[in-house]
Structures are given as C-alpha cells and as structure tokens.
Enzyme design. Sequence first.
Site, PDB file in Angstrom:
ATOM      1  N   PHE A 172       0.822  -1.217   0.000  1.00  0.00           N
ATOM      2  CA  PHE A 172       0.000   0.000   0.000  1.00  0.00           C
ATOM      3  C   PHE A 172       0.852   1.261   0.000  1.00  0.00           C
ATOM      4  CE2 PHE A 172      -2.389  -3.277   2.431  1.00  0.00           C
ATOM      5  CZ  PHE A 172      -3.286  -3.602   1.423  1.00  0.00           C
ATOM      6  N   ARG A 173       2.019   1.197  -0.658  1.00  0.00           N
ATOM      7  CA  ARG A 173       2.938   2.342  -0.750  1.00  0.00           C
ATOM      8  C   ARG A 173       3.487   2.760   0.620  1.00  0.00           C
ATOM      9  NH1 ARG A 173       4.322   1.543  -5.411  1.00  0.00           N
ATOM     10  NH2 ARG A 173       5.233   3.609  -5.663  1.00  0.00           N
ATOM     11  N   LEU A 174       3.398   1.874   1.604  1.00  0.00           N
ATOM     12  CA  LEU A 174       3.953   2.200   2.932  1.00  0.00           C
ATOM     13  C   LEU A 174       5.398   1.689   2.970  1.00  0.00           C
ATOM     14  CD1 LEU A 174       0.846   1.384   5.149  1.00  0.00           C
ATOM     15  CD2 LEU A 174       1.663   3.604   4.340  1.00  0.00           C
TER      16      LEU A 174
END
Length: 194
Positions: A172-174
């Site tokens: 999640f683009r984390l």
Amino acid sequence: MADLNEPFDLFNSWFEMAKEKELNDPSAMNLATATPDGRPSSRMVLLKDFDTTGFVFYTNLESNKGKQLSANAQVALNFHWKSLRKQVRIEGAATPVSDEEADAYFQSRPRGSRIGAWASDQSRPMEGMFVLERRVAEFTAKFHVGEVPRPLHWSGFRVDPQLIEFWSDGKFRLHERIVYHRDGDAWTTERLFP
Ligand SMILES: Cc1cc2nc3c(=O)[nH]c(=O)nc-3n(C[C@H](O)[C@H](O)[C@H](O)COP(=O)(O)O)c2cc1C
C-alpha cells in the site's frame, strides 16, 4: 549511532541480491551532477568498486560529467533494483582516484573497451557512427598487439558518502526508508515517512 561499516554491509547484502536477481547491469546507478549554472544533469554509470572509503565509477574526464565534476564535486547516486523493489540513494563529494588505481582498473578491462576509451571523444558532437568506427580502426592499428595504456583523459572518481538512504517497497505504498548521515567515523540514523 551506527558503526562505520553498517550501511556498507547493508549495501553489500542488497547488491549481492541484485547480482542474483537483476536481468542485467545490477551495478548500474544514476549519477547526478550539476551544470555551472546550477541545472541538474544525470546519466547512468557503472559501479566498479566500493568499500568504506566510497563508491567508484570510471569515465572520460573531458565528457560533460567530467567537466562538471571538476567545477563541482557534489554528486548524488541512485540505484534502483527493480527485481528487488529496492532503492539506494547516496550523496557526497566525488574525488579522483589515484593514477595507480585507475591504471589497474583500466588494464583489467577487455582490449576492445580500452581501445574504445581512446576512440570516443565522449560527449562531443560526432558526424556519424563511421567516425567512431574509423577512430577505433586507427587506434587498433596504432596499438597493434602492444599494450593499450590508459588515456590521461580517462579515469575514475570515488564518491565519499555523507548520506545513504535505503528504501524498500512496502504494501500500500507504505515503504520503509532508513537514512544514514555521516558523523565523523560513525553514522546517525533516522527513519523517514515514505
Ligand atoms: C547502464 C549504463 C551504464 C553506463 N555506464 C557508464 C560508465 O560507467 N561510464 C561512463 O562514462 N558512461 C556510462 N554510460 C553512458 C552514460 O550514461 C552517458 O551517456 C555518458 O557517460 C555521457 O554522459 P555525459 O555527456 O553526461 O558526460 C552508461 C550508460 C548506461 C545506460
């Protein structure tokens, strides 16, 4: 504080993984320099050596990057290993390697690459590929079967890192970002929001 070796050991472990996984050129890195009027200028080069003293690449000293580096030694390097979904960013000053080091590396290159270093007026205008081919033929004849010495306009730079950032892809683009800042003989570390 992290000890001097820590980010180099981490770089080495990622680099070893990249050598196994990347389709080609795991040692390719983007090299960003600056023009005299302060515009960024970037291109890919190959990492040829590294240890705790820095990251080494080789080039034509009369190329655009070579001229830019003689006026402003500050550079940024960037590795992106797509197969690993990892990035390493490095910032620091580039200083010329010694003649002995450059000679040793130059002599380790294939003969064709050594001739190529003589034949290419890197970054200067060229009328057509035939000019390069003619120059390769000329230098091949000139050196015949003898030694091909390193041209004085061809050498290397060692980037002494003041900052090294390790970026790992997260769900999640984390993404995970860890930055090492040089502090004398050691490093301070911090994590950054992605
Ligand atoms: C994967 C890759 C690796 C490269 N490695 C080098 C290198 O190690 N040294 C070099 O001078 N040019 C290398 N080049 C060519 C440079 O990207 C660039 O075209 C050339 O050095 C001229 O740049 P300049 O005009 O900014 O000086 C490489 C290009 C690619 C795509």
